[in-house]
Design an enzyme around this catalytic site. Structure first.
Site: not given
Length: 374
Positions: A105, A153, A250, A274
């Site tokens: 992350s 993301t 993503k 998410h």
């Protein structure tokens, strides 16, 4: 006794301070999307075939060029180090040992360089900034470190409305409070083995990999990272032009967005809401998977959000996913048993898939596609 991934959650609930457990477990607003993610898997049914001689079955897959031992990986989870001492390293090492992909992350508490040393196959998840020089600095850092796969993301233009975190006193920036202190005191094992151990070894926790660099968890510097609403497809095109490694988007739920990603020459998309932590009421990724797959133009199509069982993995594969990512359960496993706990959780899920393939009459993962009930 831990026999499956849901058991990891139950064990972690007993180990972690309430505010921290609910930060991990919860979604935004009323939790509609969190429940929908599970409901989508539970609504699908599988049709076994019998007498198929499955003794030679295997789970090998080559998503994005990897020789993976199973069709699932570990999803990126921000602030994982609050649940387990150096959780990002524990997750990365367990994934490498098991031969499955791990995505670090961008909101991790361990630097991307240390994680790549622990797992040279790790992917990096980028939370882009609205301030382009910060993005450029992070991309340069990733290239210098040697990352081969970048996951951007896209479903966090602003932070989700996580009301339960506010009620529990867990926010960004994280502020010391009586409620947080009480929660920590009620979980002395966590306080000693995770929080105080982290303070002793690392000092005050920092987000180590934001586009702007290190950001202390207790500072308003972290809040600035939550706004990315000025980014566009033109920005992603510029990233594609300069990033020579594999590039994955993503947070895709719409087929039109998959088409746009394909036109830009991306290598893959992750169908995701998410984990229900952003827009409450967003469609379940499993429900959108077939449409995204049809629009993918040959890109790798992957999925996360709500996966808890081996049959969930196989249902996603049957609907067109090449790989499935699991987040919360592996972090719970880390909170309970560290790297060893994650390794055990990986083996539990792998064993479920192996058993389910035998029961479905499948030797290869590609055979799962015709086992889904109409």
């Amino acid at each position: 006794m831990i026999l499956n991934l849901p058991d990891c959650e139950a064990a972690a609930r007993r180990r972690l301070p309430r505010c921290l457990f609910e930060f991990i477990e919860g979604g935004s607003e009323d939790g509609v999307s969190v429940r929908a993610n599970r409901a989508a898997f539970e609504a699908r049914r599988l049709v076994p075939r019998v007498l198929r001689d499955t003794a030679s079955r295997d789970q090998l897959c080559a998503t994005l060029g990897g020789g993976w031992s199973a069709p699932f990986g570990i999803a990126p989870m921000g602030a994982a180090g609050l649940a387990c001492f150096r959780a990002d390293l524990a997750l990365a090492r367990a994934a490498l040992a098991a031969g499955i992909p791990f995505i670090l992350s961008g909101a991790s508490l361990v630097s991307l360089e240390r994680v790549l040393e622990a797992n040279p196959q790790a992917w990096f998840q980028m939370y882009p900034s609205s301030h382009e020089p910060e993005n450029q600095a992070l991309l340069a850092r990733l290239r210098a470190a040697g990352y081969g796969t970048l996951v951007v993301t896209a479903d966090v233009p602003v932070g989700g409305n996580r009301e339960r975190d506010v009620r529990n006193g867990y926010g960004s920036p994280l502020r010391p409070s009586f409620k947080l202190a009480r929660d920590a005191a009620l979980r002395p094992r966590w306080l000693l083995r995770t929080f105080l151990r982290t303070l002793g070894a690392e000092g005050m926790p920092h987000f180590e990999n934001f586009a702007a660099g290190r950001a202390p968890m207790f500072s308003r510097t972290a809040v600035r990272q939550h706004r990315r609403d000025s980014l566009s497809w033109d920005w992603l095109a510029s990233v594609r032009a300069q990033w020579t490694g594999r590039l994955v988007l993503k947070g895709v739920l719409a087929a039109e967005d998959a088409e746009a990603a394909s036109r830009l020459g991306l290598d893959g998309v992750i169908v995701s809401n998410h984990g229900g932590r952003q827009l409450d009421g967003a469609a379940a990724p499993l429900d959108q998977l077939a449409a995204v797959k049809a629009a993918s133009g040959g890109m790798a199509v992957m999925l996360d959000s709500g996966v808890r069982r081996g049959t969930d993995v196989l249902k996603a594969l049957a609907l067109g996913a090449e790989h499935v990512f699991v987040g919360r359960p592996f972090l719970y496993a880390a909170a309970v048993g560290g790297e060893e706990g994650v390794g055990q959780a990986i083996q539990l899920l792998r064993a479920e898939i192996d058993r389910d393939m035998a029961l479905l009459g499948c030797v290869r993962l590609t055979e799962v596609a015709d086992r889904l009930a109409a």
